[in-house]
Design a protein around this motif. Structure first.
Motif, PDB file in Angstrom:
ATOM      1  N   ILE A 161       0.833  -1.194   0.000  1.00  0.00           N
ATOM      2  CA  ILE A 161       0.000   0.000   0.000  1.00  0.00           C
ATOM      3  C   ILE A 161       0.877   1.258   0.000  1.00  0.00           C
ATOM      4  CG2 ILE A 161      -1.702   1.307   1.320  1.00  0.00           C
ATOM      5  CD1 ILE A 161      -2.825  -1.339   2.311  1.00  0.00           C
ATOM      6  N   LEU A 162       1.919   1.252   0.823  1.00  0.00           N
ATOM      7  CA  LEU A 162       2.812   2.410   0.867  1.00  0.00           C
ATOM      8  C   LEU A 162       3.522   2.626  -0.467  1.00  0.00           C
ATOM      9  CD1 LEU A 162       4.432   1.981   4.409  1.00  0.00           C
ATOM     10  CD2 LEU A 162       2.686   3.637   3.711  1.00  0.00           C
ATOM     11  N   LEU A 163       3.807   1.521  -1.162  1.00  0.00           N
ATOM     12  CA  LEU A 163       4.491   1.644  -2.446  1.00  0.00           C
ATOM     13  C   LEU A 163       3.669   2.453  -3.435  1.00  0.00           C
ATOM     14  CD1 LEU A 163       6.777   0.902  -4.385  1.00  0.00           C
ATOM     15  CD2 LEU A 163       5.552  -1.215  -4.906  1.00  0.00           C
ATOM     16  N   ALA A 164       2.334   2.261  -3.415  1.00  0.00           N
ATOM     17  CA  ALA A 164       1.480   3.027  -4.323  1.00  0.00           C
ATOM     18  C   ALA A 164       1.606   4.524  -4.050  1.00  0.00           C
ATOM     19  CB  ALA A 164       0.023   2.579  -4.173  1.00  0.00           C
ATOM     20  N   GLY A 165       1.612   4.913  -2.771  1.00  0.00           N
ATOM     21  CA  GLY A 165       1.746   6.325  -2.426  1.00  0.00           C
ATOM     22  C   GLY A 165       3.110   6.878  -2.771  1.00  0.00           C
ATOM     23  N   VAL A 166       4.157   6.112  -2.502  1.00  0.00           N
ATOM     24  CA  VAL A 166       5.515   6.564  -2.815  1.00  0.00           C
ATOM     25  C   VAL A 166       5.700   6.706  -4.323  1.00  0.00           C
ATOM     26  CG1 VAL A 166       7.967   5.962  -2.672  1.00  0.00           C
ATOM     27  CG2 VAL A 166       6.471   5.569  -0.706  1.00  0.00           C
ATOM     28  N   HIS A 192       9.284   9.464 -11.258  1.00  0.00           N
ATOM     29  CA  HIS A 192      10.418   9.054 -12.087  1.00  0.00           C
ATOM     30  C   HIS A 192      11.007   7.761 -11.537  1.00  0.00           C
ATOM     31  CE1 HIS A 192      14.237   9.071 -14.250  1.00  0.00           C
ATOM     32  NE2 HIS A 192      13.719  10.010 -15.043  1.00  0.00           N
ATOM     33  N   TRP A 193      11.206   6.784 -12.426  1.00  0.00           N
ATOM     34  CA  TRP A 193      11.596   5.453 -11.960  1.00  0.00           C
ATOM     35  C   TRP A 193      12.948   5.437 -11.270  1.00  0.00           C
ATOM     36  CZ3 TRP A 193      15.922   2.702 -13.309  1.00  0.00           C
ATOM     37  CH2 TRP A 193      16.629   3.115 -14.451  1.00  0.00           C
ATOM     38  N   ARG A 194      13.884   6.278 -11.671  1.00  0.00           N
ATOM     39  CA  ARG A 194      15.209   6.261 -11.028  1.00  0.00           C
ATOM     40  C   ARG A 194      15.114   6.729  -9.575  1.00  0.00           C
ATOM     41  NH1 ARG A 194      19.660   5.538 -14.374  1.00  0.00           N
ATOM     42  NH2 ARG A 194      19.275   5.720 -16.618  1.00  0.00           N
ATOM     43  N   TRP A 195      14.398   7.840  -9.367  1.00  0.00           N
ATOM     44  CA  TRP A 195      14.280   8.336  -7.998  1.00  0.00           C
ATOM     45  C   TRP A 195      13.411   7.403  -7.146  1.00  0.00           C
ATOM     46  CZ3 TRP A 195      17.763  11.515  -6.544  1.00  0.00           C
ATOM     47  CH2 TRP A 195      18.311  12.444  -7.439  1.00  0.00           C
ATOM     48  N   LEU A 196      12.435   6.770  -7.765  1.00  0.00           N
ATOM     49  CA  LEU A 196      11.622   5.797  -7.032  1.00  0.00           C
ATOM     50  C   LEU A 196      12.475   4.594  -6.599  1.00  0.00           C
ATOM     51  CD1 LEU A 196       8.910   4.707  -6.020  1.00  0.00           C
ATOM     52  CD2 LEU A 196       8.502   3.806  -8.329  1.00  0.00           C
ATOM     53  N   GLN A 197      13.303   4.100  -7.518  1.00  0.00           N
ATOM     54  CA  GLN A 197      14.187   2.981  -7.201  1.00  0.00           C
ATOM     55  C   GLN A 197      15.126   3.334  -6.046  1.00  0.00           C
ATOM     56  OE1 GLN A 197      14.479  -0.268  -8.757  1.00  0.00           O
ATOM     57  NE2 GLN A 197      15.756  -0.553  -6.955  1.00  0.00           N
ATOM     58  N   LEU A 198      15.665   4.548  -6.078  1.00  0.00           N
ATOM     59  CA  LEU A 198      16.557   4.989  -5.009  1.00  0.00           C
ATOM     60  C   LEU A 198      15.809   5.114  -3.684  1.00  0.00           C
ATOM     61  CD1 LEU A 198      19.430   5.962  -4.293  1.00  0.00           C
ATOM     62  CD2 LEU A 198      18.657   8.293  -4.836  1.00  0.00           C
ATOM     63  N   THR A 199      14.593   5.638  -3.740  1.00  0.00           N
ATOM     64  CA  THR A 199      13.805   5.838  -2.532  1.00  0.00           C
ATOM     65  C   THR A 199      13.501   4.529  -1.819  1.00  0.00           C
ATOM     66  OG1 THR A 199      12.780   7.817  -3.498  1.00  0.00           O
ATOM     67  CG2 THR A 199      11.648   6.801  -1.626  1.00  0.00           C
ATOM     68  N   VAL A 200      13.205   3.478  -2.582  1.00  0.00           N
ATOM     69  CA  VAL A 200      12.858   2.196  -1.949  1.00  0.00           C
ATOM     70  C   VAL A 200      14.093   1.361  -1.625  1.00  0.00           C
ATOM     71  CG1 VAL A 200      10.598   2.152  -3.055  1.00  0.00           C
ATOM     72  CG2 VAL A 200      12.538   1.029  -4.174  1.00  0.00           C
ATOM     73  N   SER A 201      15.272   1.785  -2.090  1.00  0.00           N
ATOM     74  CA  SER A 201      16.501   1.020  -1.835  1.00  0.00           C
ATOM     75  C   SER A 201      17.248   1.503  -0.599  1.00  0.00           C
ATOM     76  CB  SER A 201      17.426   1.087  -3.056  1.00  0.00           C
ATOM     77  OG  SER A 201      16.822   0.530  -4.196  1.00  0.00           O
ATOM     78  N   LEU A 202      17.249   2.806  -0.354  1.00  0.00           N
ATOM     79  CA  LEU A 202      18.013   3.360   0.771  1.00  0.00           C
ATOM     80  C   LEU A 202      17.574   2.815   2.136  1.00  0.00           C
ATOM     81  CD1 LEU A 202      18.446   7.087  -0.325  1.00  0.00           C
ATOM     82  CD2 LEU A 202      20.124   5.219  -0.449  1.00  0.00           C
ATOM     83  N   PRO A 203      16.281   2.533   2.383  1.00  0.00           N
ATOM     84  CA  PRO A 203      15.901   1.997   3.701  1.00  0.00           C
ATOM     85  C   PRO A 203      16.586   0.693   4.070  1.00  0.00           C
ATOM     86  CG  PRO A 203      13.966   2.819   2.569  1.00  0.00           C
ATOM     87  CD  PRO A 203      15.093   2.860   1.579  1.00  0.00           C
ATOM     88  N   VAL A 247      -7.481   1.394 -15.759  1.00  0.00           N
ATOM     89  CA  VAL A 247      -7.682   2.256 -14.593  1.00  0.00           C
ATOM     90  C   VAL A 247      -6.312   2.561 -13.992  1.00  0.00           C
ATOM     91  CG1 VAL A 247      -9.999   1.404 -14.075  1.00  0.00           C
ATOM     92  CG2 VAL A 247      -8.028   0.218 -13.129  1.00  0.00           C
ATOM     93  N   SER A 248      -6.294   3.463 -13.014  1.00  0.00           N
ATOM     94  CA  SER A 248      -5.038   3.912 -12.429  1.00  0.00           C
ATOM     95  C   SER A 248      -4.268   2.754 -11.811  1.00  0.00           C
ATOM     96  CB  SER A 248      -5.322   4.967 -11.356  1.00  0.00           C
ATOM     97  OG  SER A 248      -4.146   5.254 -10.616  1.00  0.00           O
ATOM     98  N   ILE A 249      -3.011   2.641 -12.167  1.00  0.00           N
ATOM     99  CA  ILE A 249      -2.166   1.590 -11.610  1.00  0.00           C
ATOM    100  C   ILE A 249      -1.967   1.780 -10.105  1.00  0.00           C
ATOM    101  CG2 ILE A 249      -0.020   2.804 -12.109  1.00  0.00           C
ATOM    102  CD1 ILE A 249       1.263   0.133 -12.724  1.00  0.00           C
ATOM    103  N   TYR A 250      -1.995   3.030  -9.655  1.00  0.00           N
ATOM    104  CA  TYR A 250      -1.841   3.315  -8.223  1.00  0.00           C
ATOM    105  C   TYR A 250      -3.076   2.852  -7.453  1.00  0.00           C
ATOM    106  CZ  TYR A 250       1.585   6.413 -10.394  1.00  0.00           C
ATOM    107  OH  TYR A 250       2.609   6.911 -11.155  1.00  0.00           O
ATOM    108  N   LEU A 251      -4.260   3.055  -8.045  1.00  0.00           N
ATOM    109  CA  LEU A 251      -5.499   2.617  -7.407  1.00  0.00           C
ATOM    110  C   LEU A 251      -5.546   1.101  -7.296  1.00  0.00           C
ATOM    111  CD1 LEU A 251      -8.326   3.128  -6.285  1.00  0.00           C
ATOM    112  CD2 LEU A 251      -9.180   3.146  -8.646  1.00  0.00           C
ATOM    113  N   ILE A 252      -5.160   0.418  -8.361  1.00  0.00           N
ATOM    114  CA  ILE A 252      -5.160  -1.045  -8.336  1.00  0.00           C
ATOM    115  C   ILE A 252      -4.206  -1.560  -7.269  1.00  0.00           C
ATOM    116  CG2 ILE A 252      -4.531  -3.103  -9.653  1.00  0.00           C
ATOM    117  CD1 ILE A 252      -7.188  -1.971 -10.419  1.00  0.00           C
ATOM    118  N   GLN A 253      -3.053  -0.914  -7.143  1.00  0.00           N
ATOM    119  CA  GLN A 253      -2.081  -1.331  -6.130  1.00  0.00           C
ATOM    120  C   GLN A 253      -2.667  -1.183  -4.728  1.00  0.00           C
ATOM    121  OE1 GLN A 253       0.827  -2.657  -6.789  1.00  0.00           O
ATOM    122  NE2 GLN A 253       1.795  -2.692  -4.781  1.00  0.00           N
TER     123      GLN A 253
END
Length: 411
Positions: free
Chosen positions: A100-105, A111-122, A230-236
């Motif tokens: 669920i959090l992934l959809a919001g993030v 942008h896929w590069r910044w998204l990849q970095l955001t989920v990797s640093l934790p 439909v929205s990929i974020y909504l489905i997630q």
């Protein structure tokens, strides 16, 4: 193709890191997996070309296997039998919350590069707090490190406010309590021990079919999010929302009805829902219905075994000794990764016959449900200590067809 390469990394990780976990310990391999996930994820975010992107994703997939296998073994080897199902449920809820959090993030960081970095640093934060985790005491004893196992158990006793009981633990009584498993240890085990005896061979084959089918169908669903109009974020978010009640139902089911029946029913229903999606078009109202039905499918498949922890519990409770549990877990996970590799390739067939991929994806869980029906029930059963114990406990599954084993297994 990139998805298949990633799943190939997960497969290689299951083969390589599973054995290393048995040699160096569950905690050590978990920490290494955290580090590798963080480093490879960060490198993926800055990949200069497609080839390097695939290489980094391959290495990240390897680390994912090491994480899943280590966590599964720690849960099985630390948590007492009556509380194992609820513990798995809690880890499953954490996984769902992450979805669920992934959809919001992803919505906030498009942008896929910044998204990849955001989920990797934790993962670097997870690496730091993993120092606090306790190594498996069972693994320590079986690896000849009983003195260290005593210190770990005493530390756990202090955390649980049972300091006096912890101080009574000694190397001698620890070995005495595990004398059956220690007596069952061989100087060395080989992969052939998974197929050498009839009952273990039967169990291992059935669970391999189940694990392949679950991963195969799950990743077919994960790749189809963008095709419902439909929205990929909504489905997630819908996926995560339906996952919570589904996991509650499954947790109650495996705790009171049994693991075999729960696995059979969820797999069979999942197959039917996949096949039913053949008749749902994309876009508009039908697209929303397709998304909802796929969310239902996710609710059926995920609690029945996807991420590796849930089916790992089923596999490891059947196999004796730490080595066979870890090796069986590694090879079972390998079958799941084969399913993950094949799933994107089957999806390519929809360019020629649109109905064929969902038909294949739907048939796999139905076949797996049949295979699950031949498994023994392990509800409220202690972990077996030796190969001989497994063979005698489920003797009805062997070639001799003894009925005593059937009665002993409560089936």
């Amino acid at each position: 193709m990139a998805q298949s390469i990633y799943m190939a990394g997960v497969l290689v990780g299951a083969l390589v890191l599973g054995g290393l976990s048995d040699r160096f310990g569950r905690k050590a391999m978990l920490m290494w997996s955290y580090l590798q996930l963080g480093v490879m994820g960060t490198c993926t975010a800055f990949a200069p070309n497609y080839a390097s992107y695939c290489v980094f994703r391959f290495a990240g997939g390897m680390a994912l296997s090491g994480f899943g296998l280590s966590i599964a073994c720690l849960v099985v080897e630390w948590i007492p039998t009556p509380y194992r199902a609820i513990t798995v449920a809690i880890t499953g809820f954490a996984y769902t919350l992450g979805q669920i959090l992934l959809a919001g993030v992803a919505y906030a960081v498009p942008h896929w590069r910044w998204l990849q970095l955001t989920v990797s640093l934790p993962f670097f934060v997870f690496l730091l707090y993993s120092w606090w985790l306790a190594e498996s005491a069972r693994w320590l004893v079986l690896s000849g490190k009983a003195e260290r196992a005593v210190k770990v158990l005493q530390r756990v006793a202090r955390i649980n406010k049972r300091k006096e009981e912890g101080e009574k633990i000694t190397v001698e009584n620890l070995r005495s309590n595990m004398k059956e498993e220690l007596a069952g240890l061989k100087s060395s085990y080989t992969i052939s021990d998974l197929v050498r005896t009839p009952v273990i061979r039967h169990i291992f084959f059935c669970l391999s079919v189940v694990w392949f089918s679950i991963s195969f169908s799950y990743y077919s669903l994960a790749m189809d999010l963008q095709n419902f109009g439909v929205s990929i974020y909504l489905i997630q978010v819908i996926f995560g929302a339906v996952d919570f009640p589904a996991k509650v139902v499954v947790t109650i089911s495996v705790s009171y009805i049994g693991r075999r029946v729960s696995l059979m029913v969820t797999l069979f229903l999942a197959g039917l829902v996949i096949i039913a999606n053949i008749f749902v078009s994309t876009g508009g109202c039908d697209g929303v219905m397709g998304g909802v039905s796929s969310a239902l499918l996710h609710a059926l498949i995920a609690p029945s075994g996807h991420p590796s922890i849930r089916l790992a519990i089923h596999l490891t409770t059947h196999l004796p000794t730490a080595w066979l549990r870890q090796t069986g877990l590694g090879f079972g996970s390998t079958m799941a990764r084969v399913g993950g590799i094949v799933a994107p390739l089957v999806k390519m067939m929809d360019e020629y016959y649109p109905f064929l991929p969902p038909a294949v994806y739907g048939a796999a869980p139905v076949v797996a449900a049949v295979a699950a029906g031949f498994l023994p029930e392990t509800l409220n059963r202690p972990l077996p200590d030796t190969i001989e114990e497994v063979e005698s406990r489920w003797a009805w599954m062997g070639r001799d067809g003894q009925t005593e084993g059937r009665r002993e297994g409560g089936i």
